[in-house]
Structure formats: structure tokens, C-alpha cells
Design an enzyme around this catalytic site. Structure first.
Site, PDB file in Angstrom:
ATOM      1  N   GLU A  33      52.787  39.400  34.385  1.00  8.92           N
ATOM      2  CA  GLU A  33      52.848  38.037  33.429  1.00  8.92           C
ATOM      3  C   GLU A  33      53.921  37.843  32.640  1.00  8.92           C
ATOM      4  OE1 GLU A  33      50.393  36.729  34.297  1.00  8.92           O
ATOM      5  OE2 GLU A  33      48.576  37.865  34.838  1.00  8.92           O
ATOM      6  N   HIS A  63      48.700  39.955  25.577  1.00  7.52           N
ATOM      7  CA  HIS A  63      47.652  39.558  26.514  1.00  7.52           C
ATOM      8  C   HIS A  63      46.863  41.046  26.651  1.00  7.52           C
ATOM      9  CE1 HIS A  63      45.522  38.501  30.051  1.00  7.52           C
ATOM     10  NE2 HIS A  63      45.889  39.422  30.734  1.00  7.52           N
ATOM     11  N   HIS A 117      42.350  42.351  27.648  1.00  7.58           N
ATOM     12  CA  HIS A 117      41.184  42.225  28.398  1.00  7.58           C
ATOM     13  C   HIS A 117      40.081  42.421  27.741  1.00  7.58           C
ATOM     14  CE1 HIS A 117      43.236  42.533  32.666  1.00  7.58           C
ATOM     15  NE2 HIS A 117      43.666  41.569  31.816  1.00  7.58           N
ATOM     16  N   GLU A 121      35.965  34.244   8.206  1.00  9.58           N
ATOM     17  CA  GLU A 121      37.426  34.424   8.291  1.00  9.58           C
ATOM     18  C   GLU A 121      38.075  33.684   9.050  1.00  9.58           C
ATOM     19  OE1 GLU A 121      36.991  38.666  10.283  1.00  9.58           O
ATOM     20  OE2 GLU A 121      39.115  38.401   9.414  1.00  9.58           O
ATOM     21  N   HIS A 148      38.910  36.429  32.490  1.00  8.76           N
ATOM     22  CA  HIS A 148      39.991  37.236  32.565  1.00  8.76           C
ATOM     23  C   HIS A 148      40.588  37.797  31.107  1.00  8.76           C
ATOM     24  CE1 HIS A 148      44.292  38.014  34.322  1.00  8.76           C
ATOM     25  NE2 HIS A 148      44.110  38.934  33.354  1.00  8.76           N
TER      26      HIS A 148
HETATM   27  O1  2HA Z   1      48.920  43.543  33.517  1.00  9.60           O
HETATM   28  O2  2HA Z   1      46.773  41.974  32.821  1.00  9.60           O
HETATM   29  O3  2HA Z   1      46.864  39.911  33.902  1.00  9.60           O
HETATM   30  C1  2HA Z   1      47.693  43.286  34.198  1.00  9.60           C
HETATM   31  C2  2HA Z   1      47.076  42.294  33.633  1.00  9.60           C
HETATM   32  C3  2HA Z   1      47.264  41.022  34.695  1.00  9.60           C
HETATM   33 ZN    ZN Z   2      45.338  40.373  32.392  1.00  6.70          ZN
END
Ligand code: 2HA
Ligand code: ZN
Length: 273
Positions: free
Chosen positions: A116, A140, A142, A170, A211
């Protein structure tokens, strides 16, 4: 100097561990980048090597020319970062055109920065400009409850911002602008990078449908805190929905305004009635 003693490297590793312990990083899920300060680059430079090739990114940002980023590795697991940082993360240098990188430290057993990286790179460009250079971290993860909500809420910034603000008092203080939403797209490429960075012009957090979540901030604490706050609010909202019972009360729009006013933040009126 041991590069591992650098505060930026240590903060980076700690966030990876914290995210792993939250359950947000199954397998190689998630990625993290940090735009280094000049003093950090200078302190780490003795450990750099410049014999690795420049790699074109497919995206370009002139305001990031010559910058250095710490980045997780593509296919690497957050779970392993603190055990062997030199194999799982890297430092990359950006060229003078702002369109290529080369690894100057780390990923000693081979590899590339996160898949990414194009999204991180364009988000850094947009957030650096939007914050007068304050923003340094793009993260990022999940986050399961945020992901769950992308199956049942309309995929708009307004719907997500309101649902999250109403789910924890909050929230309007922590992200008064709200959150952006990007519909489902193939991850890893320039298209999702461009769509995300468009959202990052307005928001410091962007939901990726089905995602995960992207967060931006000036330091590791603030950025991790934003991710944590949004995911916790999403978790509350998911629990409310899963009771199957009608919602009898929530935080009203005037109450959202009142809390923002008292804490000295400007809430995004576009999302209030
Ligand atoms: O690194 O999260 O979006 C793996 C991921 C791809
Ligand atoms: Zn991801």
C-alpha cells in the site's frame, strides 16, 4: 550509534506491537509509514546504504521529494516487527522527482515496502500540505468493527461520521471533521491511492469498505489513538445493532454541537441536521 535506539524507530515498532495486540493485523494485514524528521535522518544516516535500486511508484508527489520514510515491508507480519525489525521494516528515500523510492536500511532478508505504499505516499503528500507539515504518520489497519459496519451502513462520509460520533461522546472531539469513505476497490494500486488521498484532503481518517481504515496524524500516539477511538466507536455501534432492539436514545445533533463547542473544536456542520 545503534539505529534501534532511535526514538522514531522505537515509536514505529511500538505501534506495530500495539496494533498486533489489538487484533487488527492478522497475517500480513495492515501497514504503517512515518515521514522522518531531519534530526532523525541525520542520526540514522550512518546505518544507510545507497546501493539498492530506485523503484518507480506509479504515483508522484513533488512535496515529498527527498523525504525519508520508515515503512513496514510488503508481506511482512506486524506480529514479527519487534522481534526482528531489520527484516520486517525499512527506511526508504524518495528521489528528487518525488516518483521513486530506494531502500536505504532494513528488509535485510529482501523485500519491498508495503504493497500500500502508493496510498501511504499520496496520503502523506495531501496531509503534509493540509497540516502545514505537521502530519508524519499514516496507518492502515484491519479494524473488525469498522469493517463490519461497511456491510450495513450506506457508504458515505456523512453516514459513517454520524454513526461514529453518536457512538462515543469523545468522538466529535477526536475527529470533528468526520471520516471519509472509499467504496470497495482493489487494494495496492494507484487508483485506490488516489481515491483515498482525495478523502484525506478533508479528513484524517478514511474507511475502506469491506477492508479496513486509514488514519493520519502528527505522531504515533495521536494516530494510534485515532484508529483506536474510531474502532471502539464502531464496536459500540455494532453491539447496539446486534441487540436487534430499536434505538431509544442517542447523542443528538445539538449535543454533538455542544460538546464540540465546549472542547473548542469546529464540528463539520455539513453532517449535522
Ligand atoms: O499489507 O493490509 O491492504 C496488507 C494489507 C493490504
Ligand atoms: Zn489492508
Amino acid at each position: 550509534m545503534n539505529i534501534m535506539e532511535n526514538a522514531a524507530i522505537q515509536g514505529f515498532i511500538r505501534l506495530c506491537d500495539d496494533g498486533w495486540r489489538q487484533g487488527w493485523h492478522e497475517r500480513n494485514g495492515g501497514n504503517l509509514t512515518y515521514r522522518m524528521r531531519q534530526a532523525e535522518i541525520d542520526a540514522c544516516r550512518p546505518a544507510f546504504r545507497t546501493d539498492r535500486d530506485w523503484v518507480k511508484m506509479g504515483v508522484k508527489a513533488e512535496n515529498l521529494a527527498g523525504e525519508f520514510f520508515i515503512a513496514t515491508g510488503s508481506g511482512k507480519y506486524f506480529r514479527n516487527v519487534s522481534l526482528a525489525p531489520e527484516d520486517n521494516i525499512c527506511i526508504v528515500e524518495i528521489n528528487n522527482q518525488g516518483d521513486s523510492y530506494r531502500i536505504v536500511w532494513g528488509l535485510e532478508s529482501g523485500g519491498r515496502p508495503t504493497s500500500e505504499f502508493p496510498s501511504h505516499f499520496l496520503n502523506h503528500s495531501v496531509r503534509k500540505a493540509a497540516t502545514g507539515g505537521e502530519c508524519r504518520v499514516i496507518y492502515h489497519a484491519h479494524t473488525p468493527s469498522v469493517i463490519a459496519l461497511t456491510y450495513v451502513l450506506p457508504l458515505t462520509a456523512r453516514d459513517f461520521s454520524r454513526a461514529l460520533w453518536q457512538s462515543a461522546t469523545e468522538c466529535p472531539i477526536v475527529f470533528p471533521e468526520g471520516v471519509g469513505v472509499v467504496e470497495w476497490m482493489v487494494p495496492g494500486g494507484p487508483d485506490i491511492a488516489k481515491a483515498t488521498s482525495e478523502c484525506m484532503k478533508h479528513y484524517d481518517a478514511v474507511v475502506w469498505a469491506h477492508h479496513g481504515l486509514f488514519c493520519a496524524g502528527p505522531d504515533f500516539d495521536t494516530t494510534f489513538g485515532l484508529m483506536h477511538t474510531i474502532e471502539k466507536a464502531a464496536d459500540v455501534y455494532s453491539r447496539v445493532l446486534s441487540t436487534g432492539r430499536p434505538i431509544l436514545s442517542t447523542i443528538s445533533d445539538d449535543q454533538l454541537r455542544a460538546v464540540a463547542k465546549d472542547f473548542g473544536v469546529r464540528i463539520n456542520e455539513d453532517f449535522l441536521d
